[in-house]
Write a protein that holds these residues in place. Structure first.
Motif, PDB file in Angstrom:
ATOM      1  N   ILE A 103      10.559  -0.115  -0.704  1.00 61.55           N
ATOM      2  CA  ILE A 103      10.043   0.307   0.717  1.00 61.55           C
ATOM      3  C   ILE A 103      10.884  -0.824   1.685  1.00 61.55           C
ATOM      4  CG2 ILE A 103       8.106  -0.029   2.344  1.00 61.55           C
ATOM      5  CD1 ILE A 103       7.977   2.345  -0.086  1.00 61.55           C
ATOM      6  N   TYR A 104      11.107  -1.781   1.545  1.00 62.90           N
ATOM      7  CA  TYR A 104      11.944  -2.743   2.062  1.00 62.90           C
ATOM      8  C   TYR A 104      13.374  -2.376   2.189  1.00 62.90           C
ATOM      9  CZ  TYR A 104       8.193  -6.236   2.446  1.00 62.90           C
ATOM     10  OH  TYR A 104       6.804  -6.764   2.533  1.00 62.90           O
ATOM     11  N   ASP A 110       1.192   8.945   9.208  1.00 62.27           N
ATOM     12  CA  ASP A 110       2.561   8.894   9.222  1.00 62.27           C
ATOM     13  C   ASP A 110       3.233   8.794   7.717  1.00 62.27           C
ATOM     14  OD1 ASP A 110       2.296   8.920  12.002  1.00 62.27           O
ATOM     15  OD2 ASP A 110       3.153   6.692  12.188  1.00 62.27           O
ATOM     16  N   VAL A 111       2.840   8.032   6.795  1.00 65.04           N
ATOM     17  CA  VAL A 111       3.265   8.038   5.464  1.00 65.04           C
ATOM     18  C   VAL A 111       3.000   9.403   4.752  1.00 65.04           C
ATOM     19  CG1 VAL A 111       3.166   7.053   3.133  1.00 65.04           C
ATOM     20  CG2 VAL A 111       2.805   5.543   5.279  1.00 65.04           C
ATOM     21  N   ASP A 149       0.943  -1.198  -0.024  1.00 67.86           N
ATOM     22  CA  ASP A 149      -0.071  -0.104  -0.045  1.00 67.86           C
ATOM     23  C   ASP A 149       0.962   1.253  -0.088  1.00 67.86           C
ATOM     24  OD1 ASP A 149      -2.415  -1.464   0.241  1.00 67.86           O
ATOM     25  OD2 ASP A 149      -1.931  -1.975   2.410  1.00 67.86           O
ATOM     26  N   VAL A 150       1.921   1.232   0.787  1.00 70.45           N
ATOM     27  CA  VAL A 150       2.911   2.541   0.773  1.00 70.45           C
ATOM     28  C   VAL A 150       3.414   2.591  -0.515  1.00 70.45           C
ATOM     29  CG1 VAL A 150       4.868   3.363   1.920  1.00 70.45           C
ATOM     30  CG2 VAL A 150       3.054   2.126   3.401  1.00 70.45           C
ATOM     31  N   ALA A 151       3.991   1.499  -1.099  1.00 75.39           N
ATOM     32  CA  ALA A 151       4.587   1.496  -2.298  1.00 75.39           C
ATOM     33  C   ALA A 151       3.498   1.928  -3.433  1.00 75.39           C
ATOM     34  CB  ALA A 151       4.992  -0.003  -2.834  1.00 75.39           C
ATOM     35  N   ASP A 152       2.369   1.407  -3.435  1.00 80.98           N
ATOM     36  CA  ASP A 152       1.396   2.292  -4.418  1.00 80.98           C
ATOM     37  C   ASP A 152       1.305   3.702  -4.079  1.00 80.98           C
ATOM     38  OD1 ASP A 152      -0.511   1.684  -6.557  1.00 80.98           O
ATOM     39  OD2 ASP A 152      -2.165   2.121  -4.916  1.00 80.98           O
ATOM     40  N   TYR A 153       1.059   4.091  -3.028  1.00 83.17           N
ATOM     41  CA  TYR A 153       0.936   5.522  -2.620  1.00 83.17           C
ATOM     42  C   TYR A 153       1.968   6.280  -3.240  1.00 83.17           C
ATOM     43  CZ  TYR A 153       0.400   9.663   0.093  1.00 83.17           C
ATOM     44  OH  TYR A 153       0.297  11.122   0.625  1.00 83.17           O
ATOM     45  N   PRO A 162       9.059   6.330   5.457  1.00 80.31           N
ATOM     46  CA  PRO A 162       8.163   6.444   6.477  1.00 80.31           C
ATOM     47  C   PRO A 162       8.267   5.464   7.635  1.00 80.31           C
ATOM     48  CG  PRO A 162       6.969   5.582   4.612  1.00 80.31           C
ATOM     49  CD  PRO A 162       8.540   5.858   4.082  1.00 80.31           C
ATOM     50  N   PRO A 163       7.923   6.027   9.060  1.00 82.17           N
ATOM     51  CA  PRO A 163       7.817   4.874   9.974  1.00 82.17           C
ATOM     52  C   PRO A 163       6.799   4.031   9.950  1.00 82.17           C
ATOM     53  CG  PRO A 163       7.085   7.038  10.826  1.00 82.17           C
ATOM     54  CD  PRO A 163       7.335   7.330   9.241  1.00 82.17           C
TER      55      PRO A 163
END
Length: 58
Positions: free
Chosen positions: A22-23, A47-48, A10-14, A32-33
């Motif tokens: 991300i990893y 947070d992201v 989800d973070v990668a997509d955003y 992002p934390p």
């Protein structure tokens, strides 16, 4: 209002980056934390978004 937590995909997509990025960021202490929930890493969307806004950029 409580929003669902995001996984790395989800973070990668955003952010528009590969999941592997991300990893990599996480292992380097960048990005992002995230927090561990059992064996999974989860991110609070706020947070992201705050991390992204703090990046400045051009």
């Amino acid at each position: 209002m409580i929003r669902n937590l995001w996984g790395p995909a989800d973070v990668a997509d955003y952010l528009g980056v590969p999941v592997g990025t991300i990893y990599q960021w996480r292992t380097r202490g960048y990005g992002p934390p995230g927090r561990r929930v059992g064996k999974h890493v989860r991110y609070k969307p706020t947070d992201v978004e705050a991390w992204f806004e703090g990046q400045g950029g051009a």
